[in-house]
Design an enzyme around this catalytic site. Structure first.
Site, PDB file in Angstrom:
ATOM      1  N   ASN A  12      -4.743  -7.084  -3.030  1.00  0.00           N
ATOM      2  CA  ASN A  12      -3.383  -7.134  -4.118  1.00  0.00           C
ATOM      3  C   ASN A  12      -2.836  -6.828  -3.867  1.00  0.00           C
ATOM      4  O   ASN A  12      -1.628  -5.548  -3.795  1.00  0.00           O
ATOM      5  CB  ASN A  12      -3.746  -6.209  -5.437  1.00  0.00           C
ATOM      6  CG  ASN A  12      -3.311  -6.219  -6.851  1.00  0.00           C
ATOM      7  OD1 ASN A  12      -2.385  -7.695  -6.874  1.00  0.00           O
ATOM      8  ND2 ASN A  12      -3.738  -6.032  -8.006  1.00  0.00           N
ATOM      9  N   TRP A  13      -1.552  -7.683  -3.468  1.00  0.00           N
ATOM     10  CA  TRP A  13      -0.273  -7.807  -3.104  1.00  0.00           C
ATOM     11  C   TRP A  13       0.532  -7.435  -4.158  1.00  0.00           C
ATOM     12  O   TRP A  13       1.828  -6.292  -4.122  1.00  0.00           O
ATOM     13  CB  TRP A  13       0.412  -8.338  -2.383  1.00  0.00           C
ATOM     14  CG  TRP A  13      -0.364  -8.642  -0.779  1.00  0.00           C
ATOM     15  CD1 TRP A  13      -1.551  -8.398  -0.892  1.00  0.00           C
ATOM     16  CD2 TRP A  13       0.387  -9.804  -0.179  1.00  0.00           C
ATOM     17  NE1 TRP A  13      -1.177  -8.903   0.493  1.00  0.00           N
ATOM     18  CE2 TRP A  13      -0.444  -9.675   1.018  1.00  0.00           C
ATOM     19  CE3 TRP A  13       1.845 -10.713   0.205  1.00  0.00           C
ATOM     20  CZ2 TRP A  13      -0.752 -10.190   2.328  1.00  0.00           C
ATOM     21  CZ3 TRP A  13       1.295 -11.464   1.239  1.00  0.00           C
ATOM     22  CH2 TRP A  13       0.949 -11.257   2.237  1.00  0.00           C
ATOM     23  N   LYS A  14       0.310  -7.447  -5.579  1.00  0.00           N
ATOM     24  CA  LYS A  14       0.979  -6.847  -6.332  1.00  0.00           C
ATOM     25  C   LYS A  14       2.171  -7.914  -6.401  1.00  0.00           C
ATOM     26  O   LYS A  14       2.370  -8.627  -6.229  1.00  0.00           O
ATOM     27  CB  LYS A  14       1.735  -6.066  -7.304  1.00  0.00           C
ATOM     28  CG  LYS A  14      -0.223  -4.759  -7.064  1.00  0.00           C
ATOM     29  CD  LYS A  14      -0.219  -3.334  -7.655  1.00  0.00           C
ATOM     30  CE  LYS A  14      -1.810  -2.837  -7.564  1.00  0.00           C
ATOM     31  NZ  LYS A  14      -1.018  -1.364  -7.886  1.00  0.00           N
ATOM     32  N   HIS A  99      -6.243  -6.411 -14.687  1.00  0.00           N
ATOM     33  CA  HIS A  99      -5.492  -5.126 -13.998  1.00  0.00           C
ATOM     34  C   HIS A  99      -5.106  -4.302 -15.215  1.00  0.00           C
ATOM     35  O   HIS A  99      -4.288  -4.793 -15.748  1.00  0.00           O
ATOM     36  CB  HIS A  99      -3.921  -5.664 -12.650  1.00  0.00           C
ATOM     37  CG  HIS A  99      -4.420  -4.196 -12.305  1.00  0.00           C
ATOM     38  ND1 HIS A  99      -3.216  -4.096 -12.495  1.00  0.00           N
ATOM     39  CD2 HIS A  99      -4.623  -4.350 -11.223  1.00  0.00           C
ATOM     40  CE1 HIS A  99      -3.450  -3.093 -11.284  1.00  0.00           C
ATOM     41  NE2 HIS A  99      -3.942  -3.425 -10.139  1.00  0.00           N
ATOM     42  N   GLU A 101      -2.381  -2.372 -14.576  1.00  0.00           N
ATOM     43  CA  GLU A 101      -0.289  -2.531 -14.834  1.00  0.00           C
ATOM     44  C   GLU A 101      -0.067  -3.888 -15.929  1.00  0.00           C
ATOM     45  O   GLU A 101       0.341  -3.868 -16.750  1.00  0.00           O
ATOM     46  CB  GLU A 101       0.046  -3.050 -13.283  1.00  0.00           C
ATOM     47  CG  GLU A 101      -0.022  -2.133 -12.827  1.00  0.00           C
ATOM     48  CD  GLU A 101      -0.122  -1.876 -11.051  1.00  0.00           C
ATOM     49  OE1 GLU A 101      -0.220  -2.680 -10.654  1.00  0.00           O
ATOM     50  OE2 GLU A 101      -0.503  -1.075 -10.209  1.00  0.00           O
ATOM     51  N   GLU A 169     -11.375   0.652 -11.493  1.00  0.00           N
ATOM     52  CA  GLU A 169     -10.177   0.887 -11.058  1.00  0.00           C
ATOM     53  C   GLU A 169      -9.699   1.681 -11.368  1.00  0.00           C
ATOM     54  O   GLU A 169      -8.840   1.458 -13.084  1.00  0.00           O
ATOM     55  CB  GLU A 169      -8.978  -0.285 -11.128  1.00  0.00           C
ATOM     56  CG  GLU A 169      -9.419  -1.103  -9.999  1.00  0.00           C
ATOM     57  CD  GLU A 169      -7.996  -2.065  -9.399  1.00  0.00           C
ATOM     58  OE1 GLU A 169      -8.125  -1.522  -8.233  1.00  0.00           O
ATOM     59  OE2 GLU A 169      -7.166  -2.803 -10.303  1.00  0.00           O
ATOM     60  N   GLY A 175      -2.398   3.949  -6.789  1.00  0.00           N
ATOM     61  CA  GLY A 175      -1.264   4.133  -6.138  1.00  0.00           C
ATOM     62  C   GLY A 175      -0.400   5.731  -6.283  1.00  0.00           C
ATOM     63  O   GLY A 175       0.636   6.156  -6.028  1.00  0.00           O
ATOM     64  N   SER A 215      -6.081   3.487  -4.703  1.00  0.00           N
ATOM     65  CA  SER A 215      -6.143   4.500  -3.458  1.00  0.00           C
ATOM     66  C   SER A 215      -7.709   4.496  -2.403  1.00  0.00           C
ATOM     67  O   SER A 215      -7.354   5.452  -1.720  1.00  0.00           O
ATOM     68  CB  SER A 215      -5.104   5.734  -3.991  1.00  0.00           C
ATOM     69  OG  SER A 215      -4.945   5.894  -4.544  1.00  0.00           O
ATOM     70  N   GLY A 236      -4.220  -1.608  -3.308  1.00  0.00           N
ATOM     71  CA  GLY A 236      -3.631  -2.207  -3.408  1.00  0.00           C
ATOM     72  C   GLY A 236      -2.302  -2.460  -2.184  1.00  0.00           C
ATOM     73  O   GLY A 236      -2.318  -2.782  -1.392  1.00  0.00           O
ATOM     74  N   GLY A 237      -2.097  -1.085  -2.192  1.00  0.00           N
ATOM     75  CA  GLY A 237      -0.683  -0.739  -1.286  1.00  0.00           C
ATOM     76  C   GLY A 237      -1.446  -0.840   0.510  1.00  0.00           C
ATOM     77  O   GLY A 237      -0.728  -1.611   0.918  1.00  0.00           O
TER      78      GLY A 237
HETATM   79  P1  13P Z   1      -3.872   1.221  -4.698  1.00  0.00           P
HETATM   80  O1  13P Z   1      -4.650   0.885  -3.598  1.00  0.00           O
HETATM   81  O2  13P Z   1      -2.399   0.928  -3.749  1.00  0.00           O
HETATM   82  O3  13P Z   1      -4.160   2.541  -5.198  1.00  0.00           O
HETATM   83  O4  13P Z   1      -4.091   0.006  -5.741  1.00  0.00           O
HETATM   84  C1  13P Z   1      -4.535  -0.001  -6.429  1.00  0.00           C
HETATM   85  C2  13P Z   1      -4.912  -1.808  -7.387  1.00  0.00           C
HETATM   86  O5  13P Z   1      -3.693  -1.189  -8.629  1.00  0.00           O
HETATM   87  C3  13P Z   1      -5.696  -3.084  -6.614  1.00  0.00           C
HETATM   88  O6  13P Z   1      -5.729  -3.695  -8.104  1.00  0.00           O
END
Ligand code: 13P
Length: 254
Positions: A12-14, A99, A101, A169, A175, A215, A236-237
Site C-alpha cells: 500500500n503506497w498510500k 483502511h 486512515e 492492521e 507506521g 510495521s 506500507g512504508g
Molecule cells: P506500515 O507498514 O507503514 O506500518 O503501514 C501499514 C499499512 O497501513 C498498510 O496498509
C-alpha cells in the site's frame, strides 16, 4: 501460514509515488523470480494517478495492482471520487477498503466500508477489507470484540474465498515500528477466521486470505508470516523500497 492458502503480499503506497517511482514496481517485477512466483502472490496498490501506468508496466509480471479506496457510487456527479469500475478499467484487480486512515481521517464507518466492498465486487475487484483496534481498545482488552464488530459491519455476506481478502492492521502498529506479539496475532487471526465463518460460511472462511499489516519489515516478516492463519502481509512504508518488499515476499514464501 495456512498451508492450503496461497499467500498474498500487497504493498500500500498510500499517498506516495510520482511517475519516476514506477521504477519501484518494475524493480519488484525483476526480483519476482520463479521461486517466488511459485510460492506467493504480489500486488502493488499505488495512488490512483499511477494505477494505469503501473498496471501497464507490470503486464506479464504476474504482479497485480489495486486501488487504495473506491467510491460507493458507480458513476455520476461526485467530484473527486474514483469508482471501482474506473480502478478496474485502469488495470486493478484489488481494492483496499476501510483502511484505518480512511476510517479515522475520513470518518468512514462500517456501513460505508461494506458499501465500498460491494461496489468493488460489482466491478469484479477483490476487496481487501481492513480491520484493527486502537491502542486504547487493546489495552482495555477489547481488541477481539472491536474487530468482530468491524467484520460484522464491513464484510458483505455471500462472498467466496477468492472474492475477499481481510487485512488485520492494529491502528497502533501502523507506521510506528510497533507490532503485536506472535501470540496476539495468532489469537486475532483465529478469531477473525471464526467470525468470518458466520458471515460468508465455513467453507469460504476457511479459504479467505487473512493478511497482517502494521510495521511489517524484512526483520520481522518471517516471524509474523509464520503465525497460524496469517496468509500474507499488507505492507506500507517498506513497500516503497523494492528490496524490502521483495525480502518480505521471500519471508512469506518460507
Ligand atoms: P506500515 O507498514 O507503514 O506500518 O503501514 C501499514 C499499512 O497501513 C498498510 O496498509
Amino acid at each position: 501460514m495456512t498451508r492450503s492458502i496461497r499467500p498474498l503480499v500487497a504493498g500500500n503506497w498510500k499517498m506516495n509515488g510520482l511517475k519516476a517511482d514506477l521504477a519501484i514496481a518494475t524493480e519488484v517485477a525483476r526480483g519476482y523470480d520463479a521461486a517466488l512466483k511459485a510460492a506467493v502472490d504480489l500486488a502493488i496498490c499505488p495512488p490512483a494517478t499511477l494505477l494505469f501506468p503501473a498496471s501497464a508496466a507490470l503486464i506479464g509480471s504476474r504482479i497485480a495492482t489495486g486501488g487504495q479506496d473506491c467510491s460507493v457510487q458507480p458513476s455520476g456527479a461526485f467530484t473527486g471520487e474514483v469508482s471501482a469500475a474506473m480502478l478496474a478499467d485502469a488495470g486493478a484487480a484489488f481494492c483496499i477498503v476501510g483502511h484505518s486512515e480512511r476510517r479515522t481521517l475520513h470518518g468512514e464507518g462500517n456501513a460505508t466500508v461494506r458499501a465500498k466492498a460491494e461496489a468493488a465486487r460489482k466491478a469484479l475487484l477483490v476487496p481487501i477489507i481492513c480491520v484493527g483496534e486502537t491502542r486504547e481498545e487493546r489495552e482495555a482488552g477489547k481488541a477481539l470484540a472491536v474487530v468482530r464488530k468491524q467484520l460484522k459491519g464491513s464484510v458483505p455476506e455471500g462472498l467466496d474465498a477468492a472474492s475477499l481478502v481481510i487485512a488485520y492492521e492494529p491502528v497502533w502498529a501502523i507506521g510506528t515500528g510497533l507490532t503485536p506479539t506472535a501470540d496476539d496475532v495468532a489469537e486475532m487471526h483465529a478469531s477473525i477466521r471464526w467470525d468470518l465463518a458466520r458471515i460468508v460460511g465455513k467453507a469460504a472462511a476457511a479459504g479467505v486470505r487473512l493478511l497482517y499489516g502494521g510495521s511489517v519489515k524484512p526483520s520481522n516478516a518471517a516471524e509474523l508470516m509464520n503465525v497460524a492463519n496469517v496468509d500474507g502481509a499488507l505492507v506500507g512504508g517498506a513497500s516503497l523500497k523494492a528490496e524490502e518488499f521483495l525480502a518480505i515476499a521471500r519471508a512469506c514464501a518460507g
